[in-house]
Design a protein around this motif. Structure first.
Motif, PDB file in Angstrom:
ATOM      1  N   VAL A  95       0.847  -1.201   0.000  1.00 38.98           N
ATOM      2  CA  VAL A  95       0.000   0.000   0.000  1.00 38.98           C
ATOM      3  C   VAL A  95       0.879   1.245   0.000  1.00 38.98           C
ATOM      4  N   MET A 130      -5.922   0.921  -1.037  1.00 42.50           N
ATOM      5  CA  MET A 130      -6.568   0.819   0.264  1.00 42.50           C
ATOM      6  C   MET A 130      -7.817   1.697   0.267  1.00 42.50           C
ATOM      7  N   VAL A 148      -7.972  -3.721   1.603  1.00 40.07           N
ATOM      8  CA  VAL A 148      -6.882  -3.635   0.637  1.00 40.07           C
ATOM      9  C   VAL A 148      -7.089  -4.763  -0.364  1.00 40.07           C
TER      10      VAL A 148
END
Length: 137
Positions: A51, A58, A78
């Motif tokens: 991320v 996300m 996610v």
């Protein structure tokens, strides 16, 4: 009895084996997985790391924003991974729980030693970047 035997052969459960029953994050049903298929802190950390490098997206699951929660659990998704992160006075503290898209689970335990939390495994830069991204959701 013949139908049960056919089912048991196809879906064999070994005697004295450990299994985990988890509810899917989307509320769609339940999943049974072998106890040894639990997520590790490193696997969860890698998802969070991706991320920070913008390799994964996300999104916020919680109704409230990071700032509105102030102290409590903030839930994000996610790409199918559901991750509960603890916000301690607007500071990224620790990961409470993670459920993978397949239903595998990692859960923070009170007896866990330092470094077993996925957040603790992030570098300083990754930690700061993740915190900034959480505040932007």
């Amino acid at each position: 009895m013949a139908e049960w035997r056919e089912y048991e052969i196809t879906n064999h459960v070994a005697n004295c084996s450990g299994y985990t029953l988890t509810k899917h994050p989307d509320g769609g049903g339940w999943n049974v997985s072998a106890a040894d298929s639990e997520l590790s802190a490193r696997e969860v950390c890698q998802v969070l790391r991706e991320v920070t490098f913008e390799r994964r997206t996300m999104t916020k699951v919680s109704q409230a924003s990071w700032d509105q929660i102030h102290t409590g659990h903030f839930v994000v998704s996610v790409e199918g991974w559901r991750i509960s992160i603890y916000n301690d006075c607007d500071t990224l503290d620790y990961c409470e729980e993670c459920v993978s898209p397949e239903g595998r689970r990692w859960l923070f335990g009170a007896g866990d030693r330092f470094g077993t939390d996925p957040i603790a495994l992030l570098s300083t830069w990754e930690h700061q970047t993740l915190e900034r991204l959480l505040k932007e959701l």
